[in-house]
Design a protein around this motif. Structure first.
Motif, PDB file in Angstrom:
ATOM      1  N   ALA A  20       0.803  -1.223   0.000  1.00  0.00           N
ATOM      2  CA  ALA A  20       0.000   0.000   0.000  1.00  0.00           C
ATOM      3  C   ALA A  20       0.836   1.273   0.000  1.00  0.00           C
ATOM      4  CB  ALA A  20      -0.927   0.007   1.217  1.00  0.00           C
ATOM      5  N   SER A  21       2.118   1.175   0.295  1.00  0.00           N
ATOM      6  CA  SER A  21       2.955   2.377   0.325  1.00  0.00           C
ATOM      7  C   SER A  21       3.363   2.797  -1.083  1.00  0.00           C
ATOM      8  CB  SER A  21       4.216   2.114   1.154  1.00  0.00           C
ATOM      9  OG  SER A  21       5.064   1.225   0.450  1.00  0.00           O
ATOM     10  N   ASN A  22       3.965   3.952  -1.168  1.00  0.00           N
ATOM     11  CA  ASN A  22       4.457   4.441  -2.462  1.00  0.00           C
ATOM     12  C   ASN A  22       5.466   3.484  -3.086  1.00  0.00           C
ATOM     13  OD1 ASN A  22       6.357   5.170  -0.374  1.00  0.00           O
ATOM     14  ND2 ASN A  22       7.312   6.591  -1.809  1.00  0.00           N
ATOM     15  N   VAL A  23       6.369   2.919  -2.286  1.00  0.00           N
ATOM     16  CA  VAL A  23       7.387   2.027  -2.853  1.00  0.00           C
ATOM     17  C   VAL A  23       6.792   0.695  -3.306  1.00  0.00           C
ATOM     18  CG1 VAL A  23       9.400   3.112  -1.791  1.00  0.00           C
ATOM     19  CG2 VAL A  23       8.156   1.342  -0.532  1.00  0.00           C
ATOM     20  N   GLY A  24       5.740   0.242  -2.645  1.00  0.00           N
ATOM     21  CA  GLY A  24       5.048  -0.958  -3.104  1.00  0.00           C
ATOM     22  C   GLY A  24       4.382  -0.717  -4.448  1.00  0.00           C
ATOM     23  N   GLN A  25       3.720   0.405  -4.562  1.00  0.00           N
ATOM     24  CA  GLN A  25       3.048   0.728  -5.819  1.00  0.00           C
ATOM     25  C   GLN A  25       4.050   1.068  -6.922  1.00  0.00           C
ATOM     26  OE1 GLN A  25      -0.309   0.211  -6.436  1.00  0.00           O
ATOM     27  NE2 GLN A  25       0.162  -0.888  -4.538  1.00  0.00           N
ATOM     28  N   LEU A  26       5.166   1.665  -6.560  1.00  0.00           N
ATOM     29  CA  LEU A  26       6.225   1.962  -7.527  1.00  0.00           C
ATOM     30  C   LEU A  26       6.831   0.661  -8.061  1.00  0.00           C
ATOM     31  CD1 LEU A  26       7.919   4.177  -8.863  1.00  0.00           C
ATOM     32  CD2 LEU A  26       9.327   4.243  -6.789  1.00  0.00           C
ATOM     33  N   SER A  27       7.050  -0.287  -7.186  1.00  0.00           N
ATOM     34  CA  SER A  27       7.546  -1.603  -7.583  1.00  0.00           C
ATOM     35  C   SER A  27       6.587  -2.245  -8.579  1.00  0.00           C
ATOM     36  CB  SER A  27       7.687  -2.487  -6.332  1.00  0.00           C
ATOM     37  OG  SER A  27       7.891  -3.825  -6.679  1.00  0.00           O
ATOM     38  N   ASN A  28       5.317  -2.222  -8.251  1.00  0.00           N
ATOM     39  CA  ASN A  28       4.304  -2.832  -9.100  1.00  0.00           C
ATOM     40  C   ASN A  28       4.237  -2.143 -10.465  1.00  0.00           C
ATOM     41  OD1 ASN A  28       1.955  -4.794  -9.202  1.00  0.00           O
ATOM     42  ND2 ASN A  28       0.984  -2.873  -9.814  1.00  0.00           N
ATOM     43  N   GLN A  29       4.216  -0.816 -10.470  1.00  0.00           N
ATOM     44  CA  GLN A  29       4.108  -0.087 -11.739  1.00  0.00           C
ATOM     45  C   GLN A  29       5.327  -0.327 -12.631  1.00  0.00           C
ATOM     46  OE1 GLN A  29       1.387   1.368 -12.900  1.00  0.00           O
ATOM     47  NE2 GLN A  29       2.474   1.683 -14.834  1.00  0.00           N
ATOM     48  N   ALA A  30       6.504  -0.368 -12.036  1.00  0.00           N
ATOM     49  CA  ALA A  30       7.710  -0.652 -12.819  1.00  0.00           C
ATOM     50  C   ALA A  30       7.616  -2.050 -13.433  1.00  0.00           C
ATOM     51  CB  ALA A  30       8.951  -0.530 -11.945  1.00  0.00           C
ATOM     52  N   ALA A  31       7.118  -3.017 -12.670  1.00  0.00           N
ATOM     53  CA  ALA A  31       6.974  -4.384 -13.187  1.00  0.00           C
ATOM     54  C   ALA A  31       5.964  -4.436 -14.328  1.00  0.00           C
ATOM     55  CB  ALA A  31       6.561  -5.323 -12.057  1.00  0.00           C
ATOM     56  N   VAL A  32       4.858  -3.709 -14.190  1.00  0.00           N
ATOM     57  CA  VAL A  32       3.855  -3.648 -15.258  1.00  0.00           C
ATOM     58  C   VAL A  32       4.495  -3.091 -16.531  1.00  0.00           C
ATOM     59  CG1 VAL A  32       1.754  -2.441 -16.026  1.00  0.00           C
ATOM     60  CG2 VAL A  32       1.834  -3.485 -13.745  1.00  0.00           C
ATOM     61  N   GLU A  33       5.225  -2.005 -16.393  1.00  0.00           N
ATOM     62  CA  GLU A  33       5.828  -1.374 -17.565  1.00  0.00           C
ATOM     63  C   GLU A  33       6.926  -2.240 -18.180  1.00  0.00           C
ATOM     64  OE1 GLU A  33       6.736   2.795 -17.209  1.00  0.00           O
ATOM     65  OE2 GLU A  33       4.816   3.197 -16.206  1.00  0.00           O
ATOM     66  N   LEU A  34       7.736  -2.875 -17.350  1.00  0.00           N
ATOM     67  CA  LEU A  34       8.761  -3.779 -17.886  1.00  0.00           C
ATOM     68  C   LEU A  34       8.119  -4.918 -18.670  1.00  0.00           C
ATOM     69  CD1 LEU A  34      11.176  -3.840 -14.829  1.00  0.00           C
ATOM     70  CD2 LEU A  34      11.752  -3.015 -17.127  1.00  0.00           C
ATOM     71  N   THR A  35       6.988  -5.408 -18.176  1.00  0.00           N
ATOM     72  CA  THR A  35       6.259  -6.465 -18.889  1.00  0.00           C
ATOM     73  C   THR A  35       5.734  -5.944 -20.219  1.00  0.00           C
ATOM     74  OG1 THR A  35       5.676  -7.577 -16.824  1.00  0.00           O
ATOM     75  CG2 THR A  35       4.300  -8.065 -18.746  1.00  0.00           C
ATOM     76  N   GLY A  70       9.593  -3.364  -2.249  1.00  0.00           N
ATOM     77  CA  GLY A  70       9.497  -1.939  -1.996  1.00  0.00           C
ATOM     78  C   GLY A  70      10.408  -1.457  -0.889  1.00  0.00           C
ATOM     79  N   CYS A  71      10.513  -2.243   0.180  1.00  0.00           N
ATOM     80  CA  CYS A  71      11.262  -1.771   1.342  1.00  0.00           C
ATOM     81  C   CYS A  71      11.954  -2.928   2.046  1.00  0.00           C
ATOM     82  CB  CYS A  71      10.322  -1.047   2.306  1.00  0.00           C
ATOM     83  SG  CYS A  71       9.091  -2.123   3.080  1.00  0.00           S
ATOM     84  N   LEU A  93      13.647  -1.038  -3.257  1.00  0.00           N
ATOM     85  CA  LEU A  93      13.540   0.363  -3.656  1.00  0.00           C
ATOM     86  C   LEU A  93      14.053   1.336  -2.608  1.00  0.00           C
ATOM     87  CD1 LEU A  93      10.251   0.497  -5.726  1.00  0.00           C
ATOM     88  CD2 LEU A  93      12.542  -0.307  -6.329  1.00  0.00           C
ATOM     89  N   THR A  94      13.859   1.054  -1.332  1.00  0.00           N
ATOM     90  CA  THR A  94      14.376   1.981  -0.327  1.00  0.00           C
ATOM     91  C   THR A  94      15.902   1.996  -0.342  1.00  0.00           C
ATOM     92  OG1 THR A  94      14.088   0.271   1.363  1.00  0.00           O
ATOM     93  CG2 THR A  94      12.345   1.961   1.173  1.00  0.00           C
ATOM     94  N   MET A 102       3.078   7.097   2.327  1.00  0.00           N
ATOM     95  CA  MET A 102       1.763   6.666   1.857  1.00  0.00           C
ATOM     96  C   MET A 102       1.255   7.510   0.680  1.00  0.00           C
ATOM     97  SD  MET A 102       1.435   4.017   3.590  1.00  0.00           S
ATOM     98  CE  MET A 102      -0.192   3.528   3.071  1.00  0.00           C
ATOM     99  N   ASN A 103       2.145   8.216   0.009  1.00  0.00           N
ATOM    100  CA  ASN A 103       1.783   9.012  -1.155  1.00  0.00           C
ATOM    101  C   ASN A 103       1.719   8.105  -2.388  1.00  0.00           C
ATOM    102  OD1 ASN A 103       1.554  10.758  -3.292  1.00  0.00           O
ATOM    103  ND2 ASN A 103       3.326  12.010  -2.756  1.00  0.00           N
ATOM    104  N   SER A 104       0.537   7.956  -2.945  1.00  0.00           N
ATOM    105  CA  SER A 104       0.380   7.052  -4.093  1.00  0.00           C
ATOM    106  C   SER A 104       0.497   7.764  -5.437  1.00  0.00           C
ATOM    107  CB  SER A 104      -0.963   6.320  -4.004  1.00  0.00           C
ATOM    108  OG  SER A 104      -2.024   7.247  -4.059  1.00  0.00           O
ATOM    109  N   ASN A 105       0.880   9.029  -5.420  1.00  0.00           N
ATOM    110  CA  ASN A 105       1.093   9.771  -6.670  1.00  0.00           C
ATOM    111  C   ASN A 105       2.494   9.465  -7.174  1.00  0.00           C
ATOM    112  OD1 ASN A 105      -1.447  11.026  -6.589  1.00  0.00           O
ATOM    113  ND2 ASN A 105      -0.654  12.530  -5.140  1.00  0.00           N
ATOM    114  N   LEU A 106       2.590   8.547  -8.117  1.00  0.00           N
ATOM    115  CA  LEU A 106       3.888   8.105  -8.620  1.00  0.00           C
ATOM    116  C   LEU A 106       4.398   9.048  -9.698  1.00  0.00           C
ATOM    117  CD1 LEU A 106       3.148   4.284  -8.928  1.00  0.00           C
ATOM    118  CD2 LEU A 106       4.053   5.541  -6.957  1.00  0.00           C
TER     119      LEU A 106
END
Length: 141
Positions: A20-35, A70-71, A93-94, A102-106
């Motif tokens: 749920a944190s920014n780094v968790g969502q950043l990890s996920n988004q990077a994986a989506v884009e790499l795919t 993420g961390c 990522l950390t 908890m900022n989800s604005n990537l």
């Protein structure tokens, strides 16, 4: 078997934190884009965590994997350890300088930084050549 009739090697398995944190969502988004970019294929970490045999077996045998946590809590590391899956090519990522919040604005620049780190890490990593099960893609399908 002729060169043309050989099955292609399974793609790089990408496991991403989706916390749920920014780094968790950043990890996920990077994986989506790499795919999407064809660098590898995301795989269902939840299925490995649930110890579903098909998914655990596939993760144990895939020749190439990257885990993007993420961390330092290390959820992916713990899931793989409990499933008896070797941790290979691990990015936290950390440790790349991202502060967990908890900022989800990537930011696009942050996503690009994570993708570069994954790509760079894979170029310098050893790939373990083990047999692959049939099926590829998300959730082993």
């Amino acid at each position: 078997m002729s060169q043309s009739s050989q099955k292609p090697a399974p793609p790089l398995m990408i496991l991403a934190c989706s916390g749920a944190s920014n780094v968790g969502q950043l990890s996920n988004q990077a994986a989506v884009e790499l795919t999407r970019e064809g660098f590898g294929q995301m795989f269902c970490l939840a299925a490995i965590g649930a110890h579903l045999p098909k998914f655990v077996n596939y993760a144990q045998k895939v020749p190439s994997m990257v885990a993007i946590d993420g961390c330092s809590v290390g959820c992916i590391r713990a899931i793989l350890e409990r499933a008896e899956v070797s941790l290979r090519n691990y990015v936290v990522l950390t440790e790349l300088g991202f502060a967990k919040n908890m900022n989800s604005n990537l930011e696009k620049a942050d996503i690009e930084k994570v993708k570069r780190a994954v790509r760079t890490g894979m170029k310098s990593s050893t790939v373990f050549p083990t047999p692959s099960p049939s099926g590829s893609g998300c959730c082993g399908s």
